[in-house]
Design an enzyme around this catalytic site. Structure first.
Site, PDB file in Angstrom:
ATOM      1  N   LYS A 191      39.996  91.621  40.515  1.00  0.00           N
ATOM      2  CA  LYS A 191      41.295  91.666  41.183  1.00  0.00           C
ATOM      3  C   LYS A 191      42.473  91.935  40.241  1.00  0.00           C
ATOM      4  O   LYS A 191      43.574  91.434  40.451  1.00  0.00           O
ATOM      5  CB  LYS A 191      41.498  90.382  41.992  1.00  0.00           C
ATOM      6  CG  LYS A 191      40.324  90.128  42.961  1.00  0.00           C
ATOM      7  CD  LYS A 191      40.533  88.995  43.928  1.00  0.00           C
ATOM      8  CE  LYS A 191      41.169  89.445  45.207  1.00  0.00           C
ATOM      9  NZ  LYS A 191      40.999  88.487  46.320  1.00  0.00           N
TER      10      LYS A 191
ATOM     11  N   ALA B 192      29.668  78.748  51.051  1.00  0.00           N
ATOM     12  CA  ALA B 192      29.929  79.990  50.329  1.00  0.00           C
ATOM     13  C   ALA B 192      30.319  81.089  51.318  1.00  0.00           C
ATOM     14  O   ALA B 192      29.875  81.101  52.459  1.00  0.00           O
ATOM     15  CB  ALA B 192      28.675  80.423  49.570  1.00  0.00           C
ATOM     16  N   GLY B 193      31.144  81.999  50.853  1.00  0.00           N
ATOM     17  CA  GLY B 193      31.480  83.193  51.615  1.00  0.00           C
ATOM     18  C   GLY B 193      31.622  84.315  50.609  1.00  0.00           C
ATOM     19  O   GLY B 193      32.580  84.341  49.843  1.00  0.00           O
ATOM     20  N   HIS B 194      30.644  85.197  50.561  1.00  0.00           N
ATOM     21  CA  HIS B 194      30.644  86.272  49.561  1.00  0.00           C
ATOM     22  C   HIS B 194      30.910  87.597  50.255  1.00  0.00           C
ATOM     23  O   HIS B 194      30.139  88.028  51.107  1.00  0.00           O
ATOM     24  CB  HIS B 194      29.305  86.291  48.815  1.00  0.00           C
ATOM     25  CG  HIS B 194      29.039  85.023  48.050  1.00  0.00           C
ATOM     26  ND1 HIS B 194      27.877  84.754  47.394  1.00  0.00           N
ATOM     27  CD2 HIS B 194      29.825  83.934  47.837  1.00  0.00           C
ATOM     28  CE1 HIS B 194      27.948  83.572  46.817  1.00  0.00           C
ATOM     29  NE2 HIS B 194      29.121  83.048  47.081  1.00  0.00           N
TER      30      HIS B 194
ATOM     31  N   GLY C  67      34.885  86.633  43.404  1.00  0.00           N
ATOM     32  CA  GLY C  67      34.448  88.013  43.658  1.00  0.00           C
ATOM     33  C   GLY C  67      32.999  88.228  43.235  1.00  0.00           C
ATOM     34  O   GLY C  67      32.608  89.337  42.862  1.00  0.00           O
ATOM     35  N   LYS C  68      32.208  87.163  43.320  1.00  0.00           N
ATOM     36  CA  LYS C  68      30.799  87.236  42.897  1.00  0.00           C
ATOM     37  C   LYS C  68      30.000  88.210  43.768  1.00  0.00           C
ATOM     38  O   LYS C  68      29.170  88.973  43.277  1.00  0.00           O
ATOM     39  CB  LYS C  68      30.154  85.833  42.992  1.00  0.00           C
ATOM     40  CG  LYS C  68      30.819  84.802  42.094  1.00  0.00           C
ATOM     41  CD  LYS C  68      30.248  83.417  42.312  1.00  0.00           C
ATOM     42  CE  LYS C  68      30.600  82.776  43.644  1.00  0.00           C
ATOM     43  NZ  LYS C  68      32.022  82.479  43.848  1.00  0.00           N
TER      44      LYS C  68
ATOM     45  N   GLN D  82      29.844  79.157  44.762  1.00  0.00           N
ATOM     46  CA  GLN D  82      30.982  78.332  44.343  1.00  0.00           C
ATOM     47  C   GLN D  82      31.402  78.725  42.920  1.00  0.00           C
ATOM     48  O   GLN D  82      31.199  79.863  42.527  1.00  0.00           O
ATOM     49  CB  GLN D  82      30.643  76.832  44.445  1.00  0.00           C
ATOM     50  CG  GLN D  82      30.565  76.310  45.878  1.00  0.00           C
ATOM     51  CD  GLN D  82      29.278  76.662  46.590  1.00  0.00           C
ATOM     52  OE1 GLN D  82      28.195  76.483  46.051  1.00  0.00           O
ATOM     53  NE2 GLN D  82      29.379  77.158  47.806  1.00  0.00           N
TER      54      GLN D  82
ATOM     55  N   ASP E 149      35.184  81.922  44.977  1.00  0.00           N
ATOM     56  CA  ASP E 149      35.876  83.088  45.526  1.00  0.00           C
ATOM     57  C   ASP E 149      36.378  84.042  44.455  1.00  0.00           C
ATOM     58  O   ASP E 149      37.370  84.748  44.653  1.00  0.00           O
ATOM     59  CB  ASP E 149      37.057  82.663  46.417  1.00  0.00           C
ATOM     60  CG  ASP E 149      36.616  81.801  47.583  1.00  0.00           C
ATOM     61  OD1 ASP E 149      35.473  81.978  48.031  1.00  0.00           O
ATOM     62  OD2 ASP E 149      37.418  80.971  48.039  1.00  0.00           O
TER      63      ASP E 149
ATOM     64  N   GLY F 298      37.366  94.452  37.972  1.00  0.00           N
ATOM     65  CA  GLY F 298      37.552  94.849  39.366  1.00  0.00           C
ATOM     66  C   GLY F 298      38.950  95.396  39.608  1.00  0.00           C
ATOM     67  O   GLY F 298      39.954  94.816  39.180  1.00  0.00           O
TER      68      GLY F 298
ATOM     69  N   THR G  69      35.202  81.811  54.342  1.00  0.00           N
ATOM     70  CA  THR G  69      34.415  80.951  55.214  1.00  0.00           C
ATOM     71  C   THR G  69      35.275  80.283  56.270  1.00  0.00           C
ATOM     72  O   THR G  69      34.927  80.233  57.441  1.00  0.00           O
ATOM     73  CB  THR G  69      33.667  79.891  54.367  1.00  0.00           C
ATOM     74  OG1 THR G  69      32.747  80.570  53.525  1.00  0.00           O
ATOM     75  CG2 THR G  69      32.902  78.905  55.235  1.00  0.00           C
TER      76      THR G  69
ATOM     77  N   PRO H  99      44.409  79.471  53.983  1.00  0.00           N
ATOM     78  CA  PRO H  99      45.116  80.136  52.879  1.00  0.00           C
ATOM     79  C   PRO H  99      44.688  79.510  51.557  1.00  0.00           C
ATOM     80  O   PRO H  99      44.592  78.292  51.446  1.00  0.00           O
ATOM     81  CB  PRO H  99      46.598  79.839  53.160  1.00  0.00           C
ATOM     82  CG  PRO H  99      46.639  78.841  54.256  1.00  0.00           C
ATOM     83  CD  PRO H  99      45.297  78.761  54.900  1.00  0.00           C
ATOM     84  N   ARG H 100      44.365  80.343  50.581  1.00  0.00           N
ATOM     85  CA  ARG H 100      43.976  79.801  49.281  1.00  0.00           C
ATOM     86  C   ARG H 100      45.233  79.473  48.486  1.00  0.00           C
ATOM     87  O   ARG H 100      46.218  80.222  48.540  1.00  0.00           O
ATOM     88  CB  ARG H 100      43.133  80.815  48.516  1.00  0.00           C
ATOM     89  CG  ARG H 100      41.786  81.086  49.176  1.00  0.00           C
ATOM     90  CD  ARG H 100      41.050  82.236  48.483  1.00  0.00           C
ATOM     91  NE  ARG H 100      39.786  82.533  49.143  1.00  0.00           N
ATOM     92  CZ  ARG H 100      39.198  83.730  49.149  1.00  0.00           C
ATOM     93  NH1 ARG H 100      39.769  84.752  48.531  1.00  0.00           N
ATOM     94  NH2 ARG H 100      38.056  83.924  49.760  1.00  0.00           N
TER      95      ARG H 100
END
Ligand code: GDP
Ligand code: IMO
Ligand code: MG
Length: 409
Positions: free
Chosen positions: A331, A47-49, A23-24, A224, A21, A397, A300, A304-305
């Site tokens: 970020k 994965a969630g991009h 920011g790929k 990942q 996560d 970023g 995904t 909360p991270r």
């Protein structure tokens, strides 16, 4: 055009340096137009991009993040484990937005099919870990572990068999899966997913090594992060695939010599989803502030991270394992309101992090695209990372949008 895009060469990998996560997706989307093919190598729908273009947010789980560039060929490599309904959903969502993917997509015939029932086994294994150890890994419950278990046991079913009649095979499996895990395979449901997918994807099954070697250049999309790597990560709190640059090459069937550059992606702070050690984890208000400003909820699972500070030894380790040539520090804008920025630089005798405190800048960096326009303290923060790792922060970023990125020559 920035000359840096050409200086990345013909084979560039983008690899997460932390626990995913980072920011790929955003930097892949930004770079995609400069490469002939975009290739996802490994992992699955864990994965969630996220990509934000003109205020519209899209999350890719299986499709490569270069997909938004119409006409651009995309590849799903042999190292991937593919949940077919998820892939079809992603393809359909793009189609609805007027973007066609199927005709320009190559899926490795050696990639593994991730069946629905793997997700249920994933949940059973997590419950067993919790019972024995008091906690699970905190997986995404996308069936990733069971898919790679089957693959390593040499009983997985690969994309080359997508159009085969798998009724007998799945029916035979049903008995042992019930016995081992108490999970019932919905054979009819699985077969119907296979049929639907075969209809849509039959023309896509191919050979990524050939496809990529015939192209003028390739952008390799890691999934990942390095600290989640099955061999080099924080085992056992890792994913089940190889997440490093070497793992990506293996997943695609490419030789090391193809890589001309490797971009390490790291947040200006640090997050982790799931269980496992997180030395520089923040607590209470600080964690909450970072989570809120960074929108730190899983792309995904919505979880909360866990949030905390950058840990330089992890960046150094990730650079060592992957051979990063550039950083994308993401970020930066999330730290805009911090009075003091803590950066972990080592570990004391008692195993606690040693922090160096850098001054905050307390002014907005959101959307800045030129390094010299950053507040001095933000420039110092970036230089600090560069000095500690001897790698240039070429990409920085400053917001989720495609344009919100500093690109330095
Ligand atoms: P990935 O899995 O590495 O692609 O990262 P994710 O998409 O899971 O998480 C990164 C999140 O941060 C997404 O919501 C992005 O839209 C967002 N993001 C990426 N870069 C930046 C940035 O520079 N600033 C801010 N504020 N958000 C960013
Ligand atoms: P992207 O590509 C963040 C984490 C899970 C869990 C561990 C094992 O978006 O960066 P798994 O479901 O893989 O068996 O879970 O790995 N994890 C991720 N964390 N980003 C990801 O992907 C992740 N993929 C897996 O949270 O801790
Ligand atoms: Mg993600």
């Amino acid at each position: 055009m920035h000359t840096v895009f050409t200086s990345l060469g013909k084979g560039c990998a983008v690899i997460g340096a932390q626990w995913g996560d980072e920011g790929k997706g955003k930097v892949i989307d930004l770079l995609a137009e400069h490469f002939a093919v975009i290739a996802r190598a490994s992992g699955g729908a864990n994965a969630g991009h996220t990509i934000v273009v003109k205020g519209v947010k899209r999350v890719f789980h299986l499709l490569p993040s270069g997909c938004l560039h119409e006409g651009k060929p995309v590849v799903l490599g042999a190292g991937m484990v593919i949940h077919l309904p998820t892939l079809l959903e992603e393809i359909a969502a793009l189609k609805e937005a007027g973007i066609e993917v199927v005709s320009r997509m190559t899926i490795s015939s050696s990639a593994h099919i991730l069946f629905d029932y793997y997700k249920e086994i994933d949940a059973v294994l997590e419950a067993r870990r919790s019972k024995v150890k008091g906690e699970g890994i905190g997986t995404t419950k996308r069936g990733i572990g069971p898919a790679y278990m089957e693959k390593a046991a040499r009983s997985g079913i690969r994309m080359e068999h997508l159009a085969d009649d798998l009724r007998a095979e799945l029916t035979t499996r049903a008995e042992s899966v019930q016995e081992l895990y108490g999970v019932t395979i919905d054979v009819e449901g699985e077969l119907s997913h296979l049929r639907e997918a075969a209809d849509v994807l039959k023309g896509c099954i191919g050979d990524p090594p050939t496809k990529i070697r015939q192209a003028a250049s390739v952008l390799i999309e890691g999934a990942q992060g390095t600290l989640l790597d099955i061999d080099h990560g924080t085992y056992p709190y890792v994913t089940s695939s190889a997440t490093t640059a070497a793992g990506a090459l293996q997943g695609l069937g490419l030789p090391p010599s193809i890589l001309t550059s490797c971009i390490g992606v790291a947040k200006a702070y640090c997050t982790r989803v799931g269980a496992g050690a997180f030395l520089t984890e923040a607590e209470g208000e600080t964690a909450e502030r970072l989570r809120k400003r960074g929108g730190e909820y899983g792309a995904t699972t919505g979880r909360p991270r866990r949030c905390g500070w950058l840990h330089v030894p992890d960046l150094q380790r990730a650079a060592l394992l992957n051979g990063f040539t550039h950083w994308n520090i993401t970020k930066l804008d999330v730290l805009d309101e911090e009075k003091v920025i803590h950066v972990g630089v080592g570990i004391d005798g008692a195993g606690r992090p040693i922090y160096q405190q850098l001054p905050g800048w307390r002014t907005s960096t959101q959307g800045i695209t030129v390094f010299d326009k950053l507040p001095k303290a933000a420039q110092e923060f970036i230089r600090f990372i560069e000095e500690k790792t001897s790698i240039p922060a070429t990409f920085i970023g400053t917001g989720p949008g495609r344009e919100e990125m500093i690109v330095r020559e």
